[in-house]
Design a protein around this motif. Structure first.
Motif, PDB file in Angstrom:
ATOM      1  N   ALA A   1       0.820  -1.214   0.000  1.00  0.00           N
ATOM      2  CA  ALA A   1       0.000   0.000   0.000  1.00  0.00           C
ATOM      3  C   ALA A   1       0.853   1.264   0.000  1.00  0.00           C
ATOM      4  CB  ALA A   1      -0.929  -0.007   1.211  1.00  0.00           C
ATOM      5  N   LEU A   2       2.124   1.103   0.313  1.00  0.00           N
ATOM      6  CA  LEU A   2       3.007   2.269   0.378  1.00  0.00           C
ATOM      7  C   LEU A   2       3.386   2.725  -1.015  1.00  0.00           C
ATOM      8  CD1 LEU A   2       5.459   1.103   3.192  1.00  0.00           C
ATOM      9  CD2 LEU A   2       3.644   2.824   3.408  1.00  0.00           C
ATOM     10  N   SER A   3       3.363   4.015  -1.199  1.00  0.00           N
ATOM     11  CA  SER A   3       3.753   4.516  -2.505  1.00  0.00           C
ATOM     12  C   SER A   3       5.256   4.769  -2.514  1.00  0.00           C
ATOM     13  CB  SER A   3       3.001   5.809  -2.809  1.00  0.00           C
ATOM     14  OG  SER A   3       3.436   6.795  -1.917  1.00  0.00           O
ATOM     15  N   PHE A   4       5.731   5.112  -3.690  1.00  0.00           N
ATOM     16  CA  PHE A   4       7.153   5.357  -3.891  1.00  0.00           C
ATOM     17  C   PHE A   4       7.729   6.331  -2.867  1.00  0.00           C
ATOM     18  CE2 PHE A   4      10.165   8.338  -5.850  1.00  0.00           C
ATOM     19  CZ  PHE A   4      11.243   7.491  -6.019  1.00  0.00           C
TER      20      PHE A   4
ATOM     21  N   VAL B   1      -6.989  10.018  -4.504  1.00  0.00           N
ATOM     22  CA  VAL B   1      -7.621   9.123  -5.474  1.00  0.00           C
ATOM     23  C   VAL B   1      -8.553   8.160  -4.744  1.00  0.00           C
ATOM     24  CG1 VAL B   1      -5.971   9.218  -7.352  1.00  0.00           C
ATOM     25  CG2 VAL B   1      -5.532   7.710  -5.400  1.00  0.00           C
ATOM     26  N   ASN B   2      -8.124   7.763  -3.535  1.00  0.00           N
ATOM     27  CA  ASN B   2      -9.033   6.990  -2.702  1.00  0.00           C
ATOM     28  C   ASN B   2      -8.678   7.207  -1.240  1.00  0.00           C
ATOM     29  OD1 ASN B   2      -7.042   4.971  -1.772  1.00  0.00           O
ATOM     30  ND2 ASN B   2      -7.026   4.398  -3.955  1.00  0.00           N
ATOM     31  N   GLU B   3      -9.601   6.895  -0.371  1.00  0.00           N
ATOM     32  CA  GLU B   3      -9.407   7.176   1.053  1.00  0.00           C
ATOM     33  C   GLU B   3      -8.267   6.358   1.648  1.00  0.00           C
ATOM     34  OE1 GLU B   3     -10.623   9.582   3.099  1.00  0.00           O
ATOM     35  OE2 GLU B   3     -11.363  10.363   1.178  1.00  0.00           O
ATOM     36  N   GLU B   4      -8.060   5.170   1.121  1.00  0.00           N
ATOM     37  CA  GLU B   4      -7.025   4.329   1.681  1.00  0.00           C
ATOM     38  C   GLU B   4      -5.648   4.950   1.468  1.00  0.00           C
ATOM     39  OE1 GLU B   4      -6.389   0.460   0.020  1.00  0.00           O
ATOM     40  OE2 GLU B   4      -4.738   0.192   1.427  1.00  0.00           O
ATOM     41  N   ASP B   5      -5.439   5.463   0.273  1.00  0.00           N
ATOM     42  CA  ASP B   5      -4.149   6.068  -0.039  1.00  0.00           C
ATOM     43  C   ASP B   5      -3.898   7.280   0.852  1.00  0.00           C
ATOM     44  OD1 ASP B   5      -1.743   6.332  -1.587  1.00  0.00           O
ATOM     45  OD2 ASP B   5      -2.681   8.151  -2.408  1.00  0.00           O
TER      46      ASP B   5
ATOM     47  N   SER C   1      -0.563   7.916   7.839  1.00  0.00           N
ATOM     48  CA  SER C   1       0.180   7.011   8.725  1.00  0.00           C
ATOM     49  C   SER C   1       1.682   7.269   8.631  1.00  0.00           C
ATOM     50  CB  SER C   1      -0.097   5.556   8.370  1.00  0.00           C
ATOM     51  OG  SER C   1      -1.442   5.250   8.594  1.00  0.00           O
ATOM     52  N   VAL C   2       2.132   7.471   7.406  1.00  0.00           N
ATOM     53  CA  VAL C   2       3.564   7.728   7.219  1.00  0.00           C
ATOM     54  C   VAL C   2       3.941   9.057   7.873  1.00  0.00           C
ATOM     55  CG1 VAL C   2       5.384   8.134   5.524  1.00  0.00           C
ATOM     56  CG2 VAL C   2       3.686   6.343   5.115  1.00  0.00           C
ATOM     57  N   LEU C   3       3.112  10.047   7.677  1.00  0.00           N
ATOM     58  CA  LEU C   3       3.381  11.354   8.285  1.00  0.00           C
ATOM     59  C   LEU C   3       3.570  11.235   9.786  1.00  0.00           C
ATOM     60  CD1 LEU C   3       0.862  13.802   6.558  1.00  0.00           C
ATOM     61  CD2 LEU C   3       3.360  13.849   6.422  1.00  0.00           C
ATOM     62  N   VAL C   4       2.624  10.564  10.401  1.00  0.00           N
ATOM     63  CA  VAL C   4       2.683  10.451  11.849  1.00  0.00           C
ATOM     64  C   VAL C   4       3.894   9.627  12.279  1.00  0.00           C
ATOM     65  CG1 VAL C   4       1.494   9.551  13.894  1.00  0.00           C
ATOM     66  CG2 VAL C   4       0.219  10.817  12.154  1.00  0.00           C
ATOM     67  N   HIS C   5       4.137   8.581  11.535  1.00  0.00           N
ATOM     68  CA  HIS C   5       5.281   7.724  11.858  1.00  0.00           C
ATOM     69  C   HIS C   5       6.595   8.511  11.799  1.00  0.00           C
ATOM     70  CE1 HIS C   5       7.602   3.926  11.993  1.00  0.00           C
ATOM     71  NE2 HIS C   5       8.415   4.534  11.148  1.00  0.00           N
ATOM     72  N   VAL C   6       6.787   9.209  10.714  1.00  0.00           N
ATOM     73  CA  VAL C   6       8.036   9.964  10.558  1.00  0.00           C
ATOM     74  C   VAL C   6       8.118  11.068  11.606  1.00  0.00           C
ATOM     75  CG1 VAL C   6       9.377  11.453   9.025  1.00  0.00           C
ATOM     76  CG2 VAL C   6       8.230   9.436   8.103  1.00  0.00           C
ATOM     77  N   LEU C   7       7.013  11.722  11.840  1.00  0.00           N
ATOM     78  CA  LEU C   7       7.018  12.794  12.834  1.00  0.00           C
ATOM     79  C   LEU C   7       7.398  12.245  14.206  1.00  0.00           C
ATOM     80  CD1 LEU C   7       6.466  15.780  13.496  1.00  0.00           C
ATOM     81  CD2 LEU C   7       4.111  15.131  14.023  1.00  0.00           C
TER      82      LEU C   7
END
Length: 889
Positions: A606-609, A665-669, A675-681
RNA sequence: GGGCGCUUGGCUCAGUGGCUAGAGCACUUGCUUCACACGCAAGGGGUCGGUGGUUCGAGUCCACCAGCGCCCACCA
């Protein structure tokens, strides 16, 4: 409901609150726990008279970074705080303040004066502690100690008695350094030598039997001649051999003194004959011992002349010098006066010129102690960082002289020795004796002297842990791990702690010594009160915030180099705190109060580039930061986080994901991006916590307030764990580098051709390799977004449109067709410049490759690398040349 | 007298013998773009104090020299 952050970080609003929060939660407190690894630092105890200066601030911040980091790593961390009674310094300060109220120490008497010092200490002695707290110091304040408190005083007595019993402390009459203003002895290390322009007076001493003949001596201190008892020459000196044994008459005084021979005399200095003044010069004292000469004391403790100075009695030493020289001149006894530069000792507390003085003092025999310390150091039990200080420290130990530990002041640990008035026995004891051990008499009087402040400081790493009691604290925290200090007290303190630790406990007090640089002013001068060139750290924290001050200093802290500081340096830290704040603000705004699932619940697919890229970079940052901290590279550690957070996370990641947040494009993305934002933060907040505890705590708590229920904050309410680096994806990082380069080249074209930022471009990217075309097509969205391109044409060997700007990126060509006016000259210049640049690189590479030795001897990968560079550069150049030719058509 | 450190863009400094020598500030140009003007984007600018050496290769190692700074030393 999401808390909305202010557009600017306001440190003042949060600092006090978080500090008391940490204290309430006992975040800083440590209890002995043998099941956990401990990490201990003892603070260099500031003087109770101290006011926080930049040096303290740097010292404290460094320790706090180490302690917070190790605490987060899961160690049982103790940072032992406290203050030093600072004997002479404190006595001076209190005396001064009493005098303003018309109170004199001598008139008050010892007891009343000491009460006054204690009172002063209770009132002002904790000022510096409050200031340390202000900086965020995470000391275990419940364990705060003072060098004069009960336990530490017991430790001092114990140490003294042990050394005495081993014969390592002795008492005797020697020449010591005397401060006439503080009226006390000082150790050799407490004397600061300064070069002075003085004079060398040549004085004629006539022979008793042939008064028309004389010997000439040279001296820098003519007033001491009143105490002369001989004139010495070198036994090998042919000029004077025949005079040895003759008698001279001391001018003005009239005393008859012998000419003696002693090897200590340097034939080459002055006239080669030297006056001998045993009571006022250490060398002369030694000579007098060898020759059985009785010293004549001509000066009092306050540097006025004594009754033995005859008509000069009562004069100040310099007054006497002037009068005496005048008298000698009058009598024709001065042969000549030369200008002479020499070094003069000054009291390190009050700057008064030191007087060598003959007196009864207590000494520590240093050789045996030093030998043990040297051995332990050679065995690697103590290491210095930077390593060069090892030599400085060892040199001192190897040439160490006995340590004068008695001080004729009142504030300090009174020497545990009682003199028997009946039999003169010296009774040294742990507890106050009632009768003399020798004659059983009860007529005992305690020695009035107190110990050098550094005597108790030398015990600090273990006296604070309860020694001489056999405590759990000692078992758990001793030896401590790191000592953080400044080079100024390597002799005073570091070396003596090592010696005492080994002597009293049989092991070194710490394994690593980190010596940080000295803070200097903008012009490279030491900051000092008298020059008024200091920058007040608390003033800076008021203006920029504590974290900004911490980070600014740490960014300047390279391994042991001095720091030239000016106020503008703090902007660097403040700007970064604000950047972090605003990135957080952005993230919170875009979470819209919703709780994204933890990243661990997100499938890799599910993770993008860009998600994979930033996570890979995060892992690199975690690894690097940790490694740099291990090496005491504070600047590199913090710079790593700074670079990552600002120039990768903010500049690229936050920008690229905006569409996923705004028009997903969709809610999942969208959820994945969140999730990534919070994780990195969260992970960067952890990395940053030791450096900027307040800011990160504030952000952490804000996240918690917003997402109380979601399990995102696995460690509860305080940042309490250090991140561990996971796998990186180098392929993705490499692709990203290429994409960034393309974006930059397009932005560059835009700027150079004056195309407004918002005006979308059309662009063509031509690649030769099919795989490259494919790769670029996958990321066309990225390129379009980041470079603001509307129509992007990616293809295999595309040709350059007639009217267009171009760039070469790696093996790719980038074209921007421009329908309207394109300034051919500007574009030609741009290309020409780039060609010239690449040509010079290519030339260097070719030079290397044409060197037979290089190809044969250099490592294969290095040669291979140069070869591919040659290919790439020449291809790029030929493409650029083609572009240039086209432009000229 | 001995020891140590420093000398890299305008300023302050990074730079573990080999990636096109980097950063912050300052500077130039364009942006009041809905996280941030304490900001964004694109740039200009140094051949690494001097000389000699080691090495296939030196800002990076060695020697010497110069300038600046610090420390130590019983320079009567």
């Amino acid at each position: 409901m999401t808390k909305v952050l202010a557009p600017k970080y306001n440190p003042k609003e949060v600092e006090d609150g978080h500090y008391s929060f940490w204290e309430e939660r006992k975040y800083f407190h440590s209890e002995p726990d043998s099941s956990r690894k401990s990490f201990t630092i003892v603070i260099p105890p500031p003087n109770i008279t101290g006011v926080l200066h930049m040096g303290h601030a740097l010292n404290t911040i460094i320790q706090d970074v180490l302690i917070r980091w190790r605490r987060m790593e899961g160690n049982n961390t103790l940072w032992m705080p406290g203050t030093d009674h600072a004997g002479i310094a404190t006595q001076n300060v209190v005396e001064k303040s009493l005098i303003q109220n018309g109170l004199k120490r001598e008139e008050m008497g010892r007891k009343r004066f000491l009460d006054a010092v204690w009172q002063w200490r209770d009132e002002y002695g904790s000022t510096i502690i409050k200031q340390l707290k202000k900086l965020g110091s995470s000391c275990d304040w419940e364990r705060e100690r003072f060098t004069m408190d009960e336990g530490l005083s017991a430790a001092v007595r114990e140490a003294f008695v042990r050394l005495w019993e081993k014969g390592l402390i002795y008492r005797g009459k020697y020449i010591i350094n005397w401060c006439p203003r503080c009226q006390t002895a000082l150790s050799d290390d407490e004397v600061d030598h300064e070069t002075h322009d003085g004079h060398l007076w040549y004085i004629k001493y006539p022979f008793r039997d042939e008064p028309h003949l004389s010997m000439t001596v040279a001296t820098t201190r003519p007033e001491t001649m009143l105490g002369d008892v001989a004139v010495a020459v070198n036994p090998e000196d042919e000029r004077y051999k025949e005079f040895v044994g003759e008698t001279l008459v001391l001018p003005v005084v009239g005393r008859e003194i012998p000419v003696i021979a002693d090897a200590m005399v340097d034939k080459a200095f002055g006239t080669g004959s030297v006056k001998v003044t045993p009571a006022h010069d250490p060398n002369d004292f030694e000579i007098s011992l060898n020759h059985g000469l009785e010293p004549v004391v001509v000066m009092e403790g306050d540097a006025t002349m004594s009754k033995d100075a005859g008509e000069y009695a009562g004069m100040d030493r310099y007054e006497c010098r002037e009068a005496l020289v005048e008298e000698l001149r009058h009598r024709g006894s001065i042969a000549k006066i030369e200008p002479h530069t020499h070094s003069v000792g000054h009291c390190y507390r009050c700057r008064t010129v030191i007087e060598p003085r003959l007196s009864d003092q207590w000494f520590v025999k240093m050789k045996p102690l030093a030998e043990t310390a040297i051995k332990a150091t050679h065995e690697g039990l103590v290491t210095f960082h930077p390593a060069r200080w090892t030599k400085v420290y060892l040199d001192w130990l190897e040439n160490v002289r006995d340590w004068c530990i008695s001080r004729q002041i009142w504030w300090g640990h009174q020497i545990p020795a009682w003199h028997c008035k009946d039999c003169e026995e010296v009774n040294v004891a742990r507890t106050t004796p009632t009768t003399c051990s020798k004659c059983q008499g009860a007529n005992l009087e305690q020695d009035p002297d107190v110990l050098d402040t550094w005597f108790s400081s030398a015990l600090w790493p273990f006296s604070t842990l309860g020694w001489p009691e056999d405590t759990e604290e000692l078992k758990n925290y001793y030896p401590t791990n790191v000592l953080v200090t400044d080079r100024g007290i390597i002799y005073f303190w570091v070396a003596r702690m090592v010696m005492m630790g080994l002597e009293m406990l049989g092991s070194v007090p710490f394994h690593k010594v980190y010596i940080h640089g000295t803070i200097l002013d903008e012009l490279g001068r030491k900051m000092s009160k008298s020059m008024g060139n200091g920058i007040d750290p608390l003033d800076m924290t008021e203006r920029y915030g504590v974290d900004a001050v911490r980070m600014s200093l740490l960014l300047l802290t390279t391994e042991g180099q001095d720091i030239k500081l000016s106020e503008s340096k703090f902007e660097m830290g403040r700007n970064f705190t604000n950047k972090v704040w605003n990135a957080t603000r952005f993230i919170l705004m875009n979470l819209e109060g919703q709780t994204p699932p933890p990243l661990s619940a997100t499938k890799d697919a599910a993770l993008s580039f860009e998600d994979k890229w930033i996570l890979s970079r995060l892992n690199l940052a975690i690894g690097t930061t940790t490694a740099e901290l291990e090496r005491f590279r504070f600047n590199d550690a913090l710079r790593t986080i700074y670079e990552f957070f600002w120039h990768e996370f903010c500049d690229w990641y936050l920008e690229i994901i905006k569409p996923r947040l705004y028009e997903p494009v969709n809610e999942e993305d969208k959820a994945v991006a969140r999730s990534v934002l919070v994780h990195v933060l969260q992970h960067t907040m952890k990395l940053l916590h030791p450096f900027a505890p307040f800011l990160t705590e504030e952000i952490w708590q804000t996240l918690r307030e917003n997402f109380r229920e979601n399990g995102l904050l696995e460690e509860g309410v305080i940042i309490a764990s250090w991140p561990v680096a996971e796998r990186r994806d180098r392929d993705i990082e490499k692709t990203m580098e290429l994409l960034q380069e393309i974006v930059r080249s397009l932005r560059n074209i835009r700027r150079n051709l004056d195309i407004p930022d918002k005006q979308p471009l059309s662009a063509i990217i031509s690649a030769h390799a099919k795989t490259a075309v494919q790769l670029l097509e996958q990321h066309s969205g990225f390129l379009k977004q980041m470079a603001i391109v509307e129509d992007l044409d990616i293809g295999h060997d595309l040709s350059k449109p007639r009217s267009s700007a171009s760039a070469v990126v790696g093996s790719l060509q980038v074209f921007v067709p421009l329908s309207g006016v394109i300034d051919i000259d500007v574009e030609k210049q741009r290309q020409q410049k780039r060609i010239t640049e690449l040509d010079s690189y290519l030339e260097k590479v070719r030079k290397k490759l044409s060197n037979k030795n290089f190809v044969e001897k250099a490592r294969a990968d290095v040669v291979e690398n140069e070869r591919s560079r040659e290919t790439e550069l020449s291809e790029q150049i030929s493409k650029l040349r083609q572009i240039l030719t086209d432009l000229e058509k």
